[in-house]
Design a protein around this motif. Structure first.
Motif: not given
Length: 390
Positions: A43, A194, A197-198
């Motif tokens: 990230k 992103i 991934l979060t």
């Protein structure tokens, strides 16, 4: 003695199983932590790449704005050049038309006109002046025509150069627009990465939290099982020693048998302790607990002695995930008493206990909010209010 060995063996096997589960849980936790670090690193890398793309996009937009400003200025220059070219062409054409008229006049009238002008001279000086005047007119016509032609060509060349520069600026603007679209797509893809991934980091964090909680619970159960096994081993050894020392006398057997039956009237299992939760319905104090309350809770200090409410035979002395360490004594005539959440147990299954004998100690094992004794009375297999028998 054989019964004691069996109980001890079962407890040891239970403890061994816990010992095998905990390392496996530790491996799962380690893997989850490692994955969490990898996801965080991915990230961070994606965030850095996004920042670089944003800077690149800002630079492209700035260049496009500059190019657009140059295009606007170049359009103005081209318009001015075109206006100047029109003027130059008009001047050239005017001069050309004037010269054509002079040539036509001379052709139609021959040279008589010039001779008349020369013949009208009053003197030689005047004659020379008139001749020079006629020559200058012709020369001036030619020079003006050449000058206007040169001006027109210069303006045309300058206009063509400006149009070429304008075309180059348009190509540059098109290239920048393509770069902008490409960077914007990369930024959109990076935002999706992103966000994914979060979400994965959050999910893995929840899993890690759950694994840690399960490991802590398993460790607590293992420690309780070890403590129970140690207590049971000590009790089994003490019982074996007492049996060996007392022998098999008939008087001892008669005494034991006589104490196996209760009186029907119970004594306080934790003398001096106050009731913290009564018999019947209540709000569940912990997750996993039921709203019904089949007994009475006595608040007491951790390790306080717990006494048999009446004489009888121990039919259960074991650990349960909800009840913790608990003991059940059968008093005969369909009555049993239950003692739950004990920190330790001082009796074994099959043992005869006397009224008021210490059978264990107050604890907080199983589902419990603090040290206390949960005391139940069962008659005919149904939980009843212990206060009716105390």
């Amino acid at each position: 003695m054989i019964r004691g060995k069996k109980i001890l063996g079962a407890l040891l096997a239970f403890t061994l199983c816990f010992g095998m589960v905990i390392p496996a849980q530790a491996d799962d936790i380690s893997d989850a932590k490692k994955k969490q670090q990898e996801l965080e690193q991915q990230k961070n890398t994606a965030e850095a790449e996004k920042s670089e793309l944003s800077s690149e996009l800002d630079s492209i937009v700035s260049k496009m704005e500059k190019t657009q400003s140059d295009l606007t200025a170049k359009e103005t220059e081209i318009n001015d050049a075109e206006t100047e070219l029109v003027t130059a062409k008009a001047n050239e054409d005017d001069q050309y038309q004037t010269m054509k008229l002079r040539i036509k006049y001379m052709y139609e009238n021959g040279s008589n006109e010039f001779l008349e002008i020369l013949m009208e001279a009053n003197s030689i000086a005047d004659l020379l002046n008139k001749a020079e005047y006629i020559n200058k007119i012709s020369k001036c016509d030619r020079e003006l025509l050449v000058e206007y032609e040169d001006t027109r060509k210069d303006v045309e060349n300058r206009e063509n150069a400006l149009k070429k520069e304008y075309a180059e600026l348009e190509n540059l603007q098109d290239e920048l627009a393509g770069e902008q679209a490409n960077v914007e797509k990369l930024l959109a893809d990076k935002n999706i990465q992103i966000n994914n991934l979060t979400s994965e980091i959050s999910s893995n964090a929840d899993k890690l939290k759950q694994l840690i909680a399960e490991a802590e619970a398993a460790e607590a159960r293992r420690k309780e099982a070890e403590a129970t096994a140690a207590a049971q081993a000590a009790q089994a050894a003490a019982a074996a020693q007492a049996s060996a020392s007392s022998g098999t006398s008939s008087s001892g057997n008669t005494s034991s048998n006589a104490s196996a039956t209760g009186t029907g009237s119970l004594t306080h299992p934790v003398p001096g302790a106050a009731i913290t939760s009564g018999f019947g319905g209540r709000v569940a104090p912990t997750a996993g607990a039921t709203t019904g309350h089949d007994g009475i809770d006595y608040g007491a200090g951790y390790g306080a002695a717990v006494y048999a409410a009446d004489s009888g035979t121990v039919i259960t002395a074991q650990y349960n995930s909800a009840r913790g360490n608990y003991i059940v004594i059968n008093h005969g005539n369909g009555m049993q008493t239950w003692y739950q959440h004990l920190s330790s147990m001082n009796v074994t299954v099959g043992q005869t206990v006397a009224r008021g004998q210490v059978i264990g100690n107050v604890g907080t094992t199983g589902i419990s909010t603090g040290p206390h004794l949960h005391f139940e009375v069962h008659v005919g297999g149904v939980p009843v209010n212990p206060l009716n028998y105390l």
